[in-house]
Design an enzyme around this catalytic site. Structure first.
Site, short mmCIF file in Angstrom:
data_model
loop_
_atom_site.label_atom_id
_atom_site.label_comp_id
_atom_site.label_asym_id
_atom_site.label_seq_id
_atom_site.Cartn_x
_atom_site.Cartn_y
_atom_site.Cartn_z
N GLU A 223 12.44 56.81 104.95
CA GLU A 223 13.64 57.25 105.73
C GLU A 223 14.80 56.23 105.66
O GLU A 223 14.60 55.01 106.53
CB GLU A 223 13.28 57.33 107.30
CG GLU A 223 12.23 58.54 107.52
CD GLU A 223 12.81 60.06 107.36
OE1 GLU A 223 13.97 60.24 106.95
OE2 GLU A 223 12.07 60.61 107.47
N CYS A 257 21.40 55.38 111.34
CA CYS A 257 21.27 56.19 110.04
C CYS A 257 22.14 57.41 109.89
O CYS A 257 22.74 57.48 108.83
CB CYS A 257 19.83 56.36 109.30
SG CYS A 257 19.15 57.44 110.83
P1 NAP Z 1 15.75 46.76 106.64
O1 NAP Z 1 16.26 45.27 106.27
O2 NAP Z 1 15.31 47.70 105.52
O3 NAP Z 1 14.40 46.46 107.52
C1 NAP Z 1 13.70 47.61 107.88
C2 NAP Z 1 12.17 47.11 108.11
O4 NAP Z 1 11.96 46.92 106.51
C3 NAP Z 1 12.06 45.94 108.57
O5 NAP Z 1 10.75 45.88 109.52
C4 NAP Z 1 12.18 45.13 107.58
O6 NAP Z 1 11.41 43.81 108.13
C5 NAP Z 1 11.26 45.83 106.59
N1 NAP Z 1 11.70 45.10 105.25
C6 NAP Z 1 12.89 44.67 104.84
N2 NAP Z 1 12.76 44.44 103.32
C7 NAP Z 1 11.39 44.75 103.07
C8 NAP Z 1 10.68 44.65 101.78
N3 NAP Z 1 11.29 44.22 100.80
N4 NAP Z 1 9.26 44.79 101.95
C9 NAP Z 1 8.82 45.59 102.84
N5 NAP Z 1 9.46 45.60 104.13
C10 NAP Z 1 10.82 45.17 104.14
O7 NAP Z 1 16.71 47.64 107.52
P2 NAP Z 1 17.59 47.29 108.81
O8 NAP Z 1 18.63 46.46 108.24
O9 NAP Z 1 16.65 46.60 109.59
O10 NAP Z 1 17.80 48.64 109.41
C11 NAP Z 1 18.97 49.54 108.94
C12 NAP Z 1 18.68 50.46 107.87
O11 NAP Z 1 17.88 51.45 108.32
C13 NAP Z 1 20.23 51.32 107.57
O12 NAP Z 1 20.06 51.42 106.31
C14 NAP Z 1 19.85 52.38 108.18
O13 NAP Z 1 20.57 53.60 107.72
C15 NAP Z 1 18.27 52.71 107.89
N6 NAP Z 1 17.64 53.77 108.99
C16 NAP Z 1 17.28 54.87 108.42
C17 NAP Z 1 16.70 55.76 109.36
C18 NAP Z 1 16.38 57.38 108.70
O14 NAP Z 1 15.72 58.05 109.69
N7 NAP Z 1 16.75 57.82 107.53
C19 NAP Z 1 16.73 55.69 110.53
C20 NAP Z 1 17.20 54.31 111.16
C21 NAP Z 1 17.65 53.23 110.31
P3 NAP Z 1 12.10 42.34 108.47
O15 NAP Z 1 12.59 42.84 109.80
O16 NAP Z 1 10.96 41.44 108.62
O17 NAP Z 1 13.06 41.92 107.30
#
Ligand code: NAP
Length: 450
Positions: A223, A257
């Protein structure tokens, strides 16, 4: 760094030491043992636990909401609504889970939905309770166990969720929060006992998880981000559309998102709609998220604020015009005042990327085909909102928009009873609804049973 840094003040309130590799292995051992018992329980027993969870969420709503606001900064009223929505999802699966997972007869066979084992959930901070509950509730209802690797800036929410599942009388250790950093995800996925993974977050994180899970032949749901179009055609109720546009963009201080991010307005009504949108933006208040007077709180981290400021700067440098120029606020915390951009060139960040914050991007479109082409022009495909009274246009947008979820004359929202997810760079697979609860099951085909 796993820590609580209050986004309204910038103060680091708590710091957590990540689990050691041995501690993670111990947690997996305990979760695995718990899941072996859990999968033998009846759906009615699991449903009773989810019903208790719903009651606990409502009873402790204000406590959880304050925790959410303190860790990621959303206005308290929105945090309360998030907790209430979690209770709704628990009740939905408690009520309907048994029917959704009932074995079904097809041709000469029976199809049965068996649990897979342990499922890893890698979750974001923007809806720190909802994102976890919406995938963990159906995963547990289906007989699996759940390992949570939450975002590093919401550790207290992550620990509160672990306590909540235990308090609801799920088998001890069935749901475990692993306080680890992202570089530890690879070894967790590689563990034989982990049978699937779901990630909500950015494209980079999703692609990384998909690579790791693919190498280990494990199913995933992703997601990811979105840059949802919000299309306003001449026949729309323009007052409602403009009001909804600003609500859809500013919910969660623009960090959702499925927030509408690009506003595609037909040129016949463009000027009038823009005036209405600007009036709603000008009326927004920003300040302490615990104070009910404010519509917008801070952004969740300093890094997010800096990234947003850079994207806006680059969009203006590419030739866009600022109708309202906001930006980082002086003083404590990570506040960012609303910004409205127009005349955005196709290669500017606002046109190509997901801007995660209170920035409205306006586009003028001339025909329905023009609107459709522009709406589909980003790498994303999560949600879309269309405002029109014309039945032909409604059908054309419903058929032509590349998105997982389309709402006509309304704002895109998730609903526990309906499948939710995206296409293209917004990810794949579905959560919620009947699809969500069957995702992490072994659909076993049984012939010759009787
Ligand atoms: P993010 O940086 O991708 O982090 C999300 C999660 O993934 C965190 O637990 C993060 O851990 C982990 N993570 C990051 N890089 C990783 C990697 N290389 N390998 C494994 N885990 C990893 O995203 P964010 O900035 O927190 O969240 C915002 C994003 O989420 C936006 O793009 C938003 O649109 C999207 N989102 C999508 C939905 C949907 O339902 N489609 C819903 C909500 C949000 P750490 O915190 O330890 O880095």
């Amino acid at each position: 760094m796993i820590q609580t840094q209050n986004p309204a003040t910038g103060v680091v309130e708590r710091h957590f030491i990540p689990l050691t590799p041995d501690q993670v292995l111990g947690a997996l051992d305990r979760a695995d043992a718990a899941q072996r018992i859990h999968k033998t329980t009846s759906l009615a027993q699991r449903g009773a636990c989810l019903t208790r969870m719903a009651s606990l969420l409502i009873a402790q709503r204000d406590h959880y909401a304050a925790l959410i606001t303190r860790e990621m900064g959303k206005p308290l009223s929105q945090a309360k609504a998030e907790v209430e929505k979690c209770a709704t999802a628990c009740t939905y699966y408690a009520t309907h889970g048994e029917a959704l997972l009932a074995p079904r007869r097809e041709s000469h066979a029976v199809i049965q939905y068996d649990p897979l084992g342990l499922i890893l959930g890698v979750m974001p901070w923007n809806f720190p309770f909802w994102q976890v509950i919406r995938c963990a509730a159906p995963v547990l209802m289906a007989g699996n166990g759940f390992l949570l690797k939450h975002a590093s800036n919401v550790p207290q929410c992550a620990l509160a969720l672990q306590d909540l599942f235990a308090a609801a009388d799920f088998i001890p250790n069935l749901f475990q929060t692993l306080l680890v950093e992202k570089d530890r995800v690879a070894t967790i996925i590689a563990d034989d006992r982990v049978r699937g993974a779901t990630l909500t977050g950015s494209e980079g994180a999703g692609a990384s998880l998909a690579r790791l899970a693919g190498a280990a032949l494990k199913p995933t749901v992703l997601e990811l981000g979105g840059s949802d179009p919000f299309i306003i055609m001449p026949s729309a109720d323009l007052d409602n559309a403009a009001e909804a546009a600003v609500q859809a963009r500013m919910m969660n201080t623009g960090q959702s998102c499925i927030a509408a991010k690009r506003f595609l307005i037909h040129h016949d009504v463009y000027d009038g709609v823009v005036q209405r949108i600007l009036a709603h933006v000008d009326a927004l208040t920003i300040g302490d998220p615990l104070d009910a007077r404010y519509d917008l709180g801070p952004l969740a981290t300093q890094g997010i604020r800096a990234g947003l400021a850079q994207d806006v700067k680059d969009t203006l440098a590419a030739g866009a015009k600022a109708l309202r120029m906001g930006g980082p606020m002086d003083g404590l915390g990570f506040f960012y005042t609303p910004t409205v951009l127009a005349d955005i060139p196709p290669d500017a960040p606002a046109a190509r990327k997901e801007l995660f914050g209170p920035v409205v991007s306006l586009y003028r479109v001339t025909t329905q085909q023009d609107a459709l082409a522009l709406a589909n022009s980003t790498p994303y495909g999560l949600g879309a909102s269309v405002w029109t009274q014309d039945p032909v246009e409604k059908k054309a947008f419903a058929d032509g928009l590349e998105a997982g979820s389309i709402t006509i004359n309304g704002v895109v929202r998730s609903d526990p009873a309906l499948p939710f997810g995206g296409m293209k760079a917004s990810g794949y697979g579905r959560e919620l609804g009947s699809e969500g609860i069957r995702t992490f099951t072994n659909m076993k085909t049984l012939r010759g049973l009787s």
